[in-house]
Design a protein around this motif. Structure first.
Motif, PDB file in Angstrom:
ATOM      1  N   LEU A  58       0.731  -1.160  -0.017  1.00 36.35           N
ATOM      2  CA  LEU A  58       0.123  -0.032   0.072  1.00 36.35           C
ATOM      3  C   LEU A  58       0.892   1.309  -0.076  1.00 36.35           C
ATOM      4  O   LEU A  58       0.489   2.349  -0.438  1.00 36.35           O
ATOM      5  CB  LEU A  58      -0.770  -0.072   1.064  1.00 36.35           C
ATOM      6  CG  LEU A  58      -2.121  -1.136   1.140  1.00 36.35           C
ATOM      7  CD1 LEU A  58      -2.753  -1.136   2.496  1.00 36.35           C
ATOM      8  CD2 LEU A  58      -2.832  -0.538  -0.194  1.00 36.35           C
ATOM      9  N   ASP A  59       2.018   1.220   0.601  1.00 40.71           N
ATOM     10  CA  ASP A  59       2.650   2.341   0.693  1.00 40.71           C
ATOM     11  C   ASP A  59       3.627   2.699  -0.738  1.00 40.71           C
ATOM     12  O   ASP A  59       4.203   3.643  -0.850  1.00 40.71           O
ATOM     13  CB  ASP A  59       3.883   2.069   1.539  1.00 40.71           C
ATOM     14  CG  ASP A  59       3.093   2.312   3.263  1.00 40.71           C
ATOM     15  OD1 ASP A  59       2.102   2.935   3.396  1.00 40.71           O
ATOM     16  OD2 ASP A  59       3.811   2.004   4.002  1.00 40.71           O
ATOM     17  N   ASN A  60       3.284   1.865  -1.713  1.00 40.44           N
ATOM     18  CA  ASN A  60       4.157   1.833  -2.902  1.00 40.44           C
ATOM     19  C   ASN A  60       3.255   1.613  -3.966  1.00 40.44           C
ATOM     20  O   ASN A  60       2.875   0.647  -4.402  1.00 40.44           O
ATOM     21  CB  ASN A  60       5.415   0.887  -3.004  1.00 40.44           C
ATOM     22  CG  ASN A  60       6.121   0.857  -4.211  1.00 40.44           C
ATOM     23  OD1 ASN A  60       5.732   0.975  -5.434  1.00 40.44           O
ATOM     24  ND2 ASN A  60       7.409   1.129  -3.930  1.00 40.44           N
TER      25      ASN A  60
ATOM     26  N   GLY B  80     -19.854   1.287  -0.236  1.00 40.22           N
ATOM     27  CA  GLY B  80     -20.329   1.112   1.032  1.00 40.22           C
ATOM     28  C   GLY B  80     -18.969   0.110   1.862  1.00 40.22           C
ATOM     29  O   GLY B  80     -19.412   0.031   2.887  1.00 40.22           O
ATOM     30  N   GLU B  81     -17.989   0.112   1.331  1.00 44.35           N
ATOM     31  CA  GLU B  81     -17.041  -0.667   1.844  1.00 44.35           C
ATOM     32  C   GLU B  81     -16.094   0.008   2.938  1.00 44.35           C
ATOM     33  O   GLU B  81     -15.824   1.219   2.630  1.00 44.35           O
ATOM     34  CB  GLU B  81     -16.037  -1.283   0.650  1.00 44.35           C
ATOM     35  CG  GLU B  81     -14.966  -2.061   1.081  1.00 44.35           C
ATOM     36  CD  GLU B  81     -14.249  -2.745  -0.209  1.00 44.35           C
ATOM     37  OE1 GLU B  81     -14.473  -4.012  -0.448  1.00 44.35           O
ATOM     38  OE2 GLU B  81     -13.692  -2.127  -0.931  1.00 44.35           O
ATOM     39  N   HIS B  82     -15.876  -0.512   3.837  1.00 42.76           N
ATOM     40  CA  HIS B  82     -15.256   0.391   4.888  1.00 42.76           C
ATOM     41  C   HIS B  82     -13.662  -0.203   4.889  1.00 42.76           C
ATOM     42  O   HIS B  82     -13.300  -1.255   4.961  1.00 42.76           O
ATOM     43  CB  HIS B  82     -15.804  -0.236   6.399  1.00 42.76           C
ATOM     44  CG  HIS B  82     -14.944   0.678   7.696  1.00 42.76           C
ATOM     45  ND1 HIS B  82     -14.124   0.064   8.464  1.00 42.76           N
ATOM     46  CD2 HIS B  82     -15.347   1.969   7.831  1.00 42.76           C
ATOM     47  CE1 HIS B  82     -13.932   1.225   9.211  1.00 42.76           C
ATOM     48  NE2 HIS B  82     -14.592   2.346   8.755  1.00 42.76           N
ATOM     49  N   ARG B  83     -12.770   0.448   4.231  1.00 41.89           N
ATOM     50  CA  ARG B  83     -11.547   0.338   3.630  1.00 41.89           C
ATOM     51  C   ARG B  83     -10.402   0.761   4.598  1.00 41.89           C
ATOM     52  O   ARG B  83     -10.288   1.828   5.073  1.00 41.89           O
ATOM     53  CB  ARG B  83     -11.299   1.133   2.276  1.00 41.89           C
ATOM     54  CG  ARG B  83     -12.322   0.402   1.147  1.00 41.89           C
ATOM     55  CD  ARG B  83     -12.021   1.286   0.019  1.00 41.89           C
ATOM     56  NE  ARG B  83     -12.542   0.525  -1.313  1.00 41.89           N
ATOM     57  CZ  ARG B  83     -12.505   0.890  -2.534  1.00 41.89           C
ATOM     58  NH1 ARG B  83     -11.935   2.037  -2.725  1.00 41.89           N
ATOM     59  NH2 ARG B  83     -13.019   0.274  -3.395  1.00 41.89           N
ATOM     60  N   THR B  84      -9.514  -0.185   4.690  1.00 41.67           N
ATOM     61  CA  THR B  84      -8.139   0.095   5.197  1.00 41.67           C
ATOM     62  C   THR B  84      -7.197   0.677   4.355  1.00 41.67           C
ATOM     63  O   THR B  84      -6.162   1.364   4.865  1.00 41.67           O
ATOM     64  CB  THR B  84      -7.603  -1.183   5.625  1.00 41.67           C
ATOM     65  OG1 THR B  84      -7.654  -2.204   4.474  1.00 41.67           O
ATOM     66  CG2 THR B  84      -8.447  -2.049   6.670  1.00 41.67           C
ATOM     67  N   ILE B  85      -7.416   0.519   2.992  1.00 42.53           N
ATOM     68  CA  ILE B  85      -6.377   1.310   2.218  1.00 42.53           C
ATOM     69  C   ILE B  85      -6.153   2.780   2.197  1.00 42.53           C
ATOM     70  O   ILE B  85      -5.097   3.193   1.878  1.00 42.53           O
ATOM     71  CB  ILE B  85      -6.616   0.892   0.503  1.00 42.53           C
ATOM     72  CG1 ILE B  85      -8.041   1.188   0.216  1.00 42.53           C
ATOM     73  CG2 ILE B  85      -6.573  -0.745   0.331  1.00 42.53           C
ATOM     74  CD1 ILE B  85      -8.272   1.316  -1.393  1.00 42.53           C
ATOM     75  N   TYR B  86      -7.091   3.399   2.826  1.00 46.38           N
ATOM     76  CA  TYR B  86      -7.056   4.867   2.897  1.00 46.38           C
ATOM     77  C   TYR B  86      -6.160   5.214   4.137  1.00 46.38           C
ATOM     78  O   TYR B  86      -5.599   6.454   4.145  1.00 46.38           O
ATOM     79  CB  TYR B  86      -8.390   5.684   2.859  1.00 46.38           C
ATOM     80  CG  TYR B  86      -9.170   5.557   2.061  1.00 46.38           C
ATOM     81  CD1 TYR B  86      -8.926   5.661   0.700  1.00 46.38           C
ATOM     82  CD2 TYR B  86     -10.409   4.674   2.084  1.00 46.38           C
ATOM     83  CE1 TYR B  86      -9.777   5.521  -0.367  1.00 46.38           C
ATOM     84  CE2 TYR B  86     -11.179   4.632   1.102  1.00 46.38           C
ATOM     85  CZ  TYR B  86     -10.827   4.992  -0.258  1.00 46.38           C
ATOM     86  OH  TYR B  86     -11.657   4.617  -1.252  1.00 46.38           O
ATOM     87  N   SER B  87      -5.713   4.440   4.693  1.00 47.13           N
ATOM     88  CA  SER B  87      -4.746   4.574   5.931  1.00 47.13           C
ATOM     89  C   SER B  87      -3.327   5.144   5.382  1.00 47.13           C
ATOM     90  O   SER B  87      -2.353   5.694   5.782  1.00 47.13           O
ATOM     91  CB  SER B  87      -4.176   3.490   6.773  1.00 47.13           C
ATOM     92  OG  SER B  87      -4.037   2.447   6.086  1.00 47.13           O
ATOM     93  N   ARG B  88      -3.128   5.024   3.807  1.00 49.05           N
ATOM     94  CA  ARG B  88      -1.852   5.197   3.064  1.00 49.05           C
ATOM     95  C   ARG B  88      -1.744   6.624   2.940  1.00 49.05           C
ATOM     96  O   ARG B  88      -0.631   7.235   2.306  1.00 49.05           O
ATOM     97  CB  ARG B  88      -1.941   4.352   1.919  1.00 49.05           C
ATOM     98  CG  ARG B  88      -2.964   4.904   0.835  1.00 49.05           C
ATOM     99  CD  ARG B  88      -2.978   3.853  -0.511  1.00 49.05           C
ATOM    100  NE  ARG B  88      -2.057   3.720  -1.058  1.00 49.05           N
ATOM    101  CZ  ARG B  88      -1.725   4.791  -2.232  1.00 49.05           C
ATOM    102  NH1 ARG B  88      -2.587   5.537  -2.615  1.00 49.05           N
ATOM    103  NH2 ARG B  88      -0.594   4.330  -3.031  1.00 49.05           N
ATOM    104  N   SER B  89      -2.775   7.474   2.993  1.00 48.81           N
ATOM    105  CA  SER B  89      -2.738   8.649   2.666  1.00 48.81           C
ATOM    106  C   SER B  89      -3.337   9.434   3.860  1.00 48.81           C
ATOM    107  O   SER B  89      -4.509   9.499   4.341  1.00 48.81           O
ATOM    108  CB  SER B  89      -3.630   9.048   1.621  1.00 48.81           C
ATOM    109  OG  SER B  89      -3.896  10.483   1.214  1.00 48.81           O
ATOM    110  N   ALA B  90      -2.575  10.616   4.292  1.00 43.65           N
ATOM    111  CA  ALA B  90      -3.117  11.644   5.416  1.00 43.65           C
ATOM    112  C   ALA B  90      -4.421  12.418   5.023  1.00 43.65           C
ATOM    113  O   ALA B  90      -5.008  12.928   5.628  1.00 43.65           O
ATOM    114  CB  ALA B  90      -2.275  12.429   5.710  1.00 43.65           C
ATOM    115  N   HIS B  91      -4.748  12.371   3.634  1.00 43.77           N
ATOM    116  CA  HIS B  91      -5.874  13.365   3.145  1.00 43.77           C
ATOM    117  C   HIS B  91      -7.027  12.512   3.797  1.00 43.77           C
ATOM    118  O   HIS B  91      -8.352  13.428   4.055  1.00 43.77           O
ATOM    119  CB  HIS B  91      -5.773  12.923   1.552  1.00 43.77           C
ATOM    120  CG  HIS B  91      -7.008  13.795   1.140  1.00 43.77           C
ATOM    121  ND1 HIS B  91      -6.863  14.969   0.974  1.00 43.77           N
ATOM    122  CD2 HIS B  91      -7.969  12.991   0.428  1.00 43.77           C
ATOM    123  CE1 HIS B  91      -8.357  15.190   0.270  1.00 43.77           C
ATOM    124  NE2 HIS B  91      -8.959  14.233   0.069  1.00 43.77           N
TER     125      HIS B  91
END
Length: 228
Positions: free
Chosen positions: A45-47, A72-83
């Motif tokens: 995810l960081d790359n 409606g998905e609760h996503r973990t992938i957004y942890s890659r961005s402080a946005h």
């Protein structure tokens, strides 16, 4: 009074494609970006290149033309961005459907539309190049946000410009143009833009899900995809 669902379903024959797809020969792959997908490590995810390779390999392994899903998905992938980190509660609930495919994939308007607005939201993890089109079907007005496009997709656009159904409106952008994501389309229905132009949250706080999901109906009403 008809509901939005009823209006779309009663006009289904007039709803055209959003991306090229042959229902006979092409396959779709559901992609899960919740915490249950343990394949997506922090290293991937960081790359963005590793993330893109992971998506591409999944599509190849399953002989799928596109990856799809996420409403409606609760996503973990957004942890890659402080946005997406807003105060005490981060934004993680996805409000659109993503269509994952190669950069340069054409995007079409499924019905007559006018350009509501457009912008380059170029924060890391944001939409990048974005177009919002306004639609009216049987008197019901709504908007669709098309995110993660190529910058060239914004050329020659004007607010209020009419775009006939079936016209190509954009292409999927490369990482440098789409907010540093693997190439994909963020496709989101929005009843009320609440005065915004060129942008609208595509991810919300879990605690605000009911409000946002009510304003952003399931895009599969338009996409009409299925697996199998």
């Amino acid at each position: 009074m008809k509901t939005f669902d009823q209006i779309i379903k009663s006009n289904a024959s007039a709803i055209l494609k959003v991306v090229d797809f042959d229902v006979v020969s092409d396959q779709l792959l559901p992609l899960d970006f919740t915490a249950t997908n343990t394949e997506l490590t922090d290293q991937i995810l960081d790359n963005t290149d590793l993330f893109s390779t992971w998506v591409s390999q999944k599509l190849t392994d399953h002989n799928a033309r596109y990856g799809i899903g996420g409403y409606g998905e609760h996503r973990t992938i957004y942890s890659r961005s402080a946005h997406f980190d807003t105060g005490e509660e981060p934004r993680r609930l996805h409000l659109g459907v993503d269509i994952w495919g190669p950069a340069g994939t054409p995007v079409y308007t499924f019905y007559d539309a006018t350009v509501q607005s457009f912008a380059n939201n170029n924060n890391f993890g944001d939409y990048g190049a974005t177009i919002i089109l306004a639609y009216e079907i049987d008197g019901f007005k709504f908007n669709v946000l098309y995110g993660h496009l190529s910058l060239a997709s914004l050329n020659n656009l004007e607010e209020g410009q009419f775009i006939p159904a079936g016209n190509k409106i954009a292409e999927l952008g490369a990482k440098e143009e789409n907010g540093y994501w693997p190439p994909h389309l963020h496709f989101q229905l929005i009843k009320d833009l609440q005065g915004l132009k060129g942008d609208y949250p595509g991810v919300c706080k879990f605690s605000e899900r009911e409000k946002y999901l009510a304003n952003c109906p399931d895009p599969n009403l338009i996409l009409n995809y299925s697996f199998g």
